[in-house]
Design a protein around this motif. Structure first.
Motif, PDB file in Angstrom:
ATOM      1  N   UNK A 193       0.858  -1.179   0.000  1.00 11.22           N
ATOM      2  CA  UNK A 193       0.000   0.000   0.000  1.00 11.22           C
ATOM      3  C   UNK A 193       0.891   1.224   0.000  1.00 11.22           C
ATOM      4  N   UNK A 194       0.761   2.033  -1.040  1.00  7.00           N
ATOM      5  CA  UNK A 194       1.613   3.211  -1.193  1.00  7.00           C
ATOM      6  C   UNK A 194       0.743   4.459  -1.088  1.00  7.00           C
ATOM      7  N   UNK A 195       0.999   5.257  -0.070  1.00 11.55           N
ATOM      8  CA  UNK A 195       0.235   6.494   0.151  1.00 11.55           C
ATOM      9  C   UNK A 195       1.140   7.700   0.002  1.00 11.55           C
ATOM     10  N   UNK A 196       0.503   8.855  -0.184  1.00 19.18           N
ATOM     11  CA  UNK A 196       1.253  10.108  -0.308  1.00 19.18           C
ATOM     12  C   UNK A 196       2.381   9.973  -1.331  1.00 19.18           C
ATOM     13  N   UNK A 197       2.025   9.478  -2.494  1.00 18.72           N
ATOM     14  CA  UNK A 197       3.035   9.219  -3.527  1.00 18.72           C
ATOM     15  C   UNK A 197       3.654  10.513  -4.029  1.00 18.72           C
ATOM     16  N   UNK A 198       4.926  10.415  -4.347  1.00 18.32           N
ATOM     17  CA  UNK A 198       5.697  11.553  -4.857  1.00 18.32           C
ATOM     18  C   UNK A 198       6.173  11.246  -6.265  1.00 18.32           C
ATOM     19  N   UNK A 199       6.595  12.273  -6.977  1.00 23.43           N
ATOM     20  CA  UNK A 199       7.047  12.068  -8.357  1.00 23.43           C
ATOM     21  C   UNK A 199       8.266  11.154  -8.404  1.00 23.43           C
ATOM     22  N   UNK A 200       9.097  11.185  -7.351  1.00 25.65           N
ATOM     23  CA  UNK A 200      10.287  10.325  -7.368  1.00 25.65           C
ATOM     24  C   UNK A 200       9.981   8.882  -7.003  1.00 25.65           C
ATOM     25  N   UNK A 201       8.714   8.559  -6.783  1.00 25.13           N
ATOM     26  CA  UNK A 201       8.309   7.160  -6.631  1.00 25.13           C
ATOM     27  C   UNK A 201       8.047   6.511  -7.994  1.00 25.13           C
ATOM     28  N   UNK A 202       8.067   7.318  -9.052  1.00 23.39           N
ATOM     29  CA  UNK A 202       7.854   6.785 -10.391  1.00 23.39           C
ATOM     30  C   UNK A 202       8.961   5.797 -10.739  1.00 23.39           C
ATOM     31  N   UNK A 203       8.553   4.583 -11.101  1.00 23.59           N
ATOM     32  CA  UNK A 203       9.531   3.530 -11.383  1.00 23.59           C
ATOM     33  C   UNK A 203       8.787   2.271 -11.828  1.00 23.59           C
ATOM     34  N   UNK A 204       9.562   1.312 -12.271  1.00 24.39           N
ATOM     35  CA  UNK A 204       9.032  -0.041 -12.449  1.00 24.39           C
ATOM     36  C   UNK A 204       9.262  -0.767 -11.127  1.00 24.39           C
ATOM     37  N   UNK A 205       8.213  -1.342 -10.583  1.00 27.52           N
ATOM     38  CA  UNK A 205       8.280  -2.039  -9.301  1.00 27.52           C
ATOM     39  C   UNK A 205       8.331  -3.547  -9.560  1.00 27.52           C
ATOM     40  N   UNK A 206       9.305  -4.202  -8.922  1.00 23.17           N
ATOM     41  CA  UNK A 206       9.512  -5.631  -9.103  1.00 23.17           C
ATOM     42  C   UNK A 206       9.231  -6.367  -7.801  1.00 23.17           C
ATOM     43  N   UNK A 207       8.459  -7.414  -7.910  1.00 23.75           N
ATOM     44  CA  UNK A 207       8.220  -8.295  -6.772  1.00 23.75           C
ATOM     45  C   UNK A 207       9.316  -9.357  -6.750  1.00 23.75           C
ATOM     46  N   UNK A 208       9.705  -9.772  -5.575  1.00 30.41           N
ATOM     47  CA  UNK A 208      10.736 -10.789  -5.447  1.00 30.41           C
ATOM     48  C   UNK A 208      10.395 -11.769  -4.335  1.00 30.41           C
ATOM     49  N   UNK A 209      10.838 -12.995  -4.494  1.00 35.41           N
ATOM     50  CA  UNK A 209      10.731 -14.009  -3.445  1.00 35.41           C
ATOM     51  C   UNK A 209      12.088 -14.677  -3.300  1.00 35.41           C
ATOM     52  N   UNK A 210      12.485 -14.892  -2.060  1.00 35.90           N
ATOM     53  CA  UNK A 210      13.795 -15.491  -1.788  1.00 35.90           C
ATOM     54  C   UNK A 210      13.639 -16.569  -0.716  1.00 35.90           C
ATOM     55  N   UNK A 234      15.707 -20.505   0.819  1.00 35.45           N
ATOM     56  CA  UNK A 234      16.938 -21.299   0.800  1.00 35.45           C
ATOM     57  C   UNK A 234      16.995 -22.234  -0.393  1.00 35.45           C
ATOM     58  N   UNK A 235      15.919 -22.948  -0.657  1.00 40.67           N
ATOM     59  CA  UNK A 235      15.983 -23.979  -1.685  1.00 40.67           C
ATOM     60  C   UNK A 235      15.807 -23.450  -3.098  1.00 40.67           C
ATOM     61  N   UNK A 236      15.257 -22.267  -3.251  1.00 40.10           N
ATOM     62  CA  UNK A 236      14.962 -21.768  -4.603  1.00 40.10           C
ATOM     63  C   UNK A 236      15.805 -20.571  -5.002  1.00 40.10           C
ATOM     64  N   UNK A 237      16.557 -19.986  -4.071  1.00 33.45           N
ATOM     65  CA  UNK A 237      17.289 -18.770  -4.389  1.00 33.45           C
ATOM     66  C   UNK A 237      16.336 -17.585  -4.501  1.00 33.45           C
ATOM     67  N   UNK A 238      16.655 -16.660  -5.398  1.00 35.60           N
ATOM     68  CA  UNK A 238      15.861 -15.440  -5.570  1.00 35.60           C
ATOM     69  C   UNK A 238      15.202 -15.425  -6.945  1.00 35.60           C
ATOM     70  N   UNK A 239      13.927 -15.094  -6.949  1.00 32.65           N
ATOM     71  CA  UNK A 239      13.177 -14.993  -8.206  1.00 32.65           C
ATOM     72  C   UNK A 239      12.511 -13.623  -8.280  1.00 32.65           C
ATOM     73  N   UNK A 240      12.359 -13.134  -9.518  1.00 31.31           N
ATOM     74  CA  UNK A 240      11.815 -11.805  -9.750  1.00 31.31           C
ATOM     75  C   UNK A 240      10.579 -11.868 -10.644  1.00 31.31           C
ATOM     76  N   UNK A 241       9.661 -10.943 -10.415  1.00 32.88           N
ATOM     77  CA  UNK A 241       8.542 -10.780 -11.319  1.00 32.88           C
ATOM     78  C   UNK A 241       8.950  -9.965 -12.535  1.00 32.88           C
ATOM     79  N   UNK A 242       8.008  -9.791 -13.451  1.00 36.94           N
ATOM     80  CA  UNK A 242       8.273  -9.064 -14.695  1.00 36.94           C
ATOM     81  C   UNK A 242       8.371  -7.558 -14.476  1.00 36.94           C
ATOM     82  N   UNK A 243       7.792  -7.093 -13.397  1.00 39.95           N
ATOM     83  CA  UNK A 243       7.800  -5.658 -13.117  1.00 39.95           C
ATOM     84  C   UNK A 243       6.483  -5.017 -13.515  1.00 39.95           C
ATOM     85  N   UNK A 244       6.132  -3.959 -12.794  1.00 37.21           N
ATOM     86  CA  UNK A 244       4.891  -3.250 -13.063  1.00 37.21           C
ATOM     87  C   UNK A 244       5.151  -1.749 -12.918  1.00 37.21           C
ATOM     88  N   UNK A 245       4.599  -0.997 -13.862  1.00 39.83           N
ATOM     89  CA  UNK A 245       4.883   0.430 -13.911  1.00 39.83           C
ATOM     90  C   UNK A 245       4.020   1.200 -12.920  1.00 39.83           C
TER      91      UNK A 245
END
Length: 116
Positions: free
Chosen positions: A81-98, A100-111
């Motif tokens: 939940x992102x409140x009081x958003x600022x212009x410098x919050x503009x970015x592609x946001x990536x979800x990640x899961x980490x 022990x057995x699987x290492x780190x995985x990334x989503x495709x990203x969302x603007x």
């Protein structure tokens, strides 16, 4: 095969709010860390927030007090939940899961675009 599906991005005005969601599927350890990173144009990818299976959270300094990361019980679904958003919050946001057995995985990203 681990997959992450992100949703909820879009265009919002300065001061507005957005809620990002991410679901991780596949053979994922019960104990894991899920979170969000972001990458603005011309900048390196940076940490935003993480949440452990038990609910412990951590935030990047500028996100504290404005962003809240939550988790759906024992499911591998998180929300930002992102409140009081600022212009410098503009970015592609990536979800990640980490874990022990699987290492780190990334989503495709969302603007996320915050307009002034």
């Amino acid at each position: 095969q681990v997959q992450l599906v992100e949703s909820g991005g879009g265009l919002v005005q300065v001061g507005g709010s957005l809620r990002l969601s991410c679901t991780a599927s596949g053979n994922i350890d019960d104990q894991n860390i899920m979170g969000w990173y972001r990458q603005a144009p011309g900048k390196q990818r940076e940490f935003v927030a993480v949440i452990l299976t038990g609910g412990t959270t951590d935030y990047e300094a500028s996100a504290k007090g404005r962003f809240t990361i939550t988790r759906d019980g024992s499911k591998n679904t998180i929300h930002l939940q992102m409140n009081n958003l600022r212009s410098d919050d503009t970015a592609i946001y990536y979800c990640t899961v980490r874990a022990i057995s699987i290492g780190t995985h990334w989503g495709q990203g969302i603007q996320v675009t915050v307009s002034s």
